[in-house]
Design a protein around this motif. Structure first.
Motif, PDB file in Angstrom:
ATOM      1  N   HIS A   1       0.746  -1.372  -0.037  1.00 27.21           N
ATOM      2  CA  HIS A   1       0.003  -0.121   0.009  1.00 27.21           C
ATOM      3  C   HIS A   1       0.986   1.287   0.065  1.00 27.21           C
ATOM      4  CE1 HIS A   1      -2.894   2.981   1.116  1.00 27.21           C
ATOM      5  NE2 HIS A   1      -2.340   3.489   2.027  1.00 27.21           N
ATOM      6  N   ASP A   2       1.753   1.276   0.857  1.00 34.00           N
ATOM      7  CA  ASP A   2       2.758   2.329   0.798  1.00 34.00           C
ATOM      8  C   ASP A   2       3.649   2.958  -0.549  1.00 34.00           C
ATOM      9  OD1 ASP A   2       1.930   3.150   3.374  1.00 34.00           O
ATOM     10  OD2 ASP A   2       3.208   2.121   4.480  1.00 34.00           O
ATOM     11  N   VAL A   3       4.095   1.493  -0.940  1.00 31.98           N
ATOM     12  CA  VAL A   3       4.736   1.778  -2.370  1.00 31.98           C
ATOM     13  C   VAL A   3       3.827   2.459  -3.331  1.00 31.98           C
ATOM     14  CG1 VAL A   3       5.818   0.370  -4.093  1.00 31.98           C
ATOM     15  CG2 VAL A   3       6.243  -0.103  -1.840  1.00 31.98           C
ATOM     16  N   VAL A   4       2.595   1.762  -3.128  1.00 35.38           N
ATOM     17  CA  VAL A   4       1.550   2.251  -4.522  1.00 35.38           C
ATOM     18  C   VAL A   4       1.362   3.814  -4.035  1.00 35.38           C
ATOM     19  CG1 VAL A   4      -0.774   2.052  -4.978  1.00 35.38           C
ATOM     20  CG2 VAL A   4       0.561   0.014  -4.958  1.00 35.38           C
ATOM     21  N   ALA A   5       1.074   4.108  -2.856  1.00 35.77           N
ATOM     22  CA  ALA A   5       0.947   5.719  -2.281  1.00 35.77           C
ATOM     23  C   ALA A   5       2.010   6.516  -2.891  1.00 35.77           C
ATOM     24  CB  ALA A   5       0.741   5.638  -0.966  1.00 35.77           C
ATOM     25  N   LEU A   6       3.298   5.945  -2.828  1.00 36.49           N
ATOM     26  CA  LEU A   6       4.603   6.597  -2.982  1.00 36.49           C
ATOM     27  C   LEU A   6       4.512   7.055  -4.555  1.00 36.49           C
ATOM     28  CD1 LEU A   6       7.432   5.030  -0.975  1.00 36.49           C
ATOM     29  CD2 LEU A   6       6.806   7.465  -0.871  1.00 36.49           C
ATOM     30  N   ILE A   7       4.323   5.809  -5.178  1.00 42.19           N
ATOM     31  CA  ILE A   7       4.335   6.150  -6.651  1.00 42.19           C
ATOM     32  C   ILE A   7       3.241   6.968  -7.244  1.00 42.19           C
ATOM     33  CG2 ILE A   7       4.111   4.921  -9.027  1.00 42.19           C
ATOM     34  CD1 ILE A   7       5.398   2.172  -7.521  1.00 42.19           C
ATOM     35  N   THR A   8       2.173   6.831  -6.846  1.00 41.73           N
ATOM     36  CA  THR A   8       0.862   7.547  -7.391  1.00 41.73           C
ATOM     37  C   THR A   8       0.836   8.908  -6.762  1.00 41.73           C
ATOM     38  OG1 THR A   8      -0.365   6.599  -5.591  1.00 41.73           O
ATOM     39  CG2 THR A   8      -0.619   5.806  -7.613  1.00 41.73           C
ATOM     40  N   GLY A   9       1.597   9.272  -5.947  1.00 41.14           N
ATOM     41  CA  GLY A   9       1.786  10.490  -5.106  1.00 41.14           C
ATOM     42  C   GLY A   9       0.467  10.777  -4.366  1.00 41.14           C
TER      43      GLY A   9
END
Length: 353
Positions: free
Chosen positions: A310-318
């Motif tokens: 979840h945190d990786v996706v949040a970082l990538i998507t901004g």
């Protein structure tokens, strides 16, 4: 925005004092608007996807005699800019195929809900995932769940690294492997499984063992995020310290997760926030805690891995609500015991101060 429409998940509610709430009660998303004159409420009810901003402003002026043209335009522009409004007739998104749009349609619904940045077509977060590359280091209890979730989410390029082979004792928690895989290299098996999950992404694998910062630096080169799911060598001075220093120099954000029995925690670090070593230095030492003890279930490993993903996706998507530089998590035996640790950079830190 040509035809603004309030997002269905953000439907407005008028409170007893006349103010308007948008976005429900979700932390980081909800907004409350003081609306003594009723201008905002009226504008929101008009934002149903059938009127242009100019038409909405004109209707407001017809309803409120004391409202100037400048004020009406400002009300409409402010509400559109709040992120609670979407384009009812979005333009085309040529970066994704129709097959990809069908595959990720539920992801788009999720991003629409949590994203409060006005978008042209709503697919922007998914396009960022498609264009991203993530290095997943460690494919055990946490890492196998991370790798699966990132593949399913549509991260365009995944590189999987783990030097170990599948063992029977892995199968209580490591979701990518079966009994038939015992004795096979984890990286090889994981890549096969993930290519079957999502044939539209690139999945590569390596059985390399990271033996120092230089080796880690070579691995992370060219990737957007590191998902660190390996636990050897242990801290202090172990692989998390290596990741902290390598990623700080390279300007690459990284996420690391693990479990200490029922305690599941994740660290999020990267440019713009305190580094791992600074945050770790601020946490009071707890004897025996190393976030790599063998006691784990499929559920606790899954929670750890999904929080990292979840945190990786949040970082990538901004869509990261909190800037990097903290640990968070939960204690599975006590629902009220949430983990959150954030400490400032030390004045003498060469990486983040």
């Amino acid at each position: 925005m040509r035809l603004p429409r309030v997002k269905p998940e953000h439907a407005p509610h008028r409170l007893g004092d006349g103010s308007v709430r948008l976005g429900g009660v979700l932390y980081g998303i909800a907004s409350e608007i003081a609306d003594a004159d009723g201008w905002a409420w009226a504008a929101l009810t008009l934002m149903d996807g059938t009127r242009s901003p100019a038409e909405i402003a004109a209707e407001l002026r017809s309803r409120f005699a004391g409202l100037s043209a400048e004020e009406a335009d400002e009300v409409v522009a402010t509400l559109i800019g709040s992120g609670h409004v979407e384009e009812a007739a979005p333009g085309p998104c040529e970066a994704l195929s129709e097959r990809e749009k069908e595959r990720y349609s539920r992801s788009r619904d999720y991003f629409r809900w949590v994203d409060v940045t006005p978008r042209d077509h709503g697919w922007e977060p998914q396009v960022r995932l498609k264009n991203a590359g993530v290095l997943v280091l460690g494919l055990g209890g946490t890492g196998s769940h991370v790798a699966w979730s990132l593949a399913a989410s549509g991260v365009g390029r995944l590189h999987l690294v783990d030097p170990d082979v599948v063992e029977l004792s892995n199968l209580n928690r490591q979701v990518l492997y079966t009994e038939a895989d015992v004795g096979r290299p984890k990286a090889e098996v994981a890549a096969e499984r993930l290519r079957a999950v999502n044939s539209e992404i690139e999945v590569t694998a390596s059985a390399a063992r990271v033996d120092g910062p230089a080796g880690l630096a070579r691995l992370v080169d060219g990737f957007d995020v590191l998902a660190l799911c390996a636990d050897h060598p242990r801290e202090p001075g172990g692989i998390r310290t290596w990741a902290n220093r390598v990623c700080s120099v390279a300007g690459i954000p990284w996420v690391s997760g693990g479990y200490d029995g029922p305690l599941v925690s994740v660290g999020v670090f990267g440019p713009g926030g305190p580094c791992f070593e600074c945050v770790r230095a601020g946490i009071p030492p707890r004897p025996g805690a190393d976030y790599a003890w063998p006691g784990v279930t499929g559920a606790s490993a899954g929670i750890s891995g999904q929080l990292v993903a979840h945190d990786v996706v949040a970082l990538i998507t901004g869509l990261m609500v909190t800037p990097p530089g903290y640990f968070h998590g939960l204690t599975l035996l006590d629902p009220d015991e949430h983990v959150y640790a954030h400490y400032p950079s030390r004045a003498d830190c060469e990486f983040c101060s």
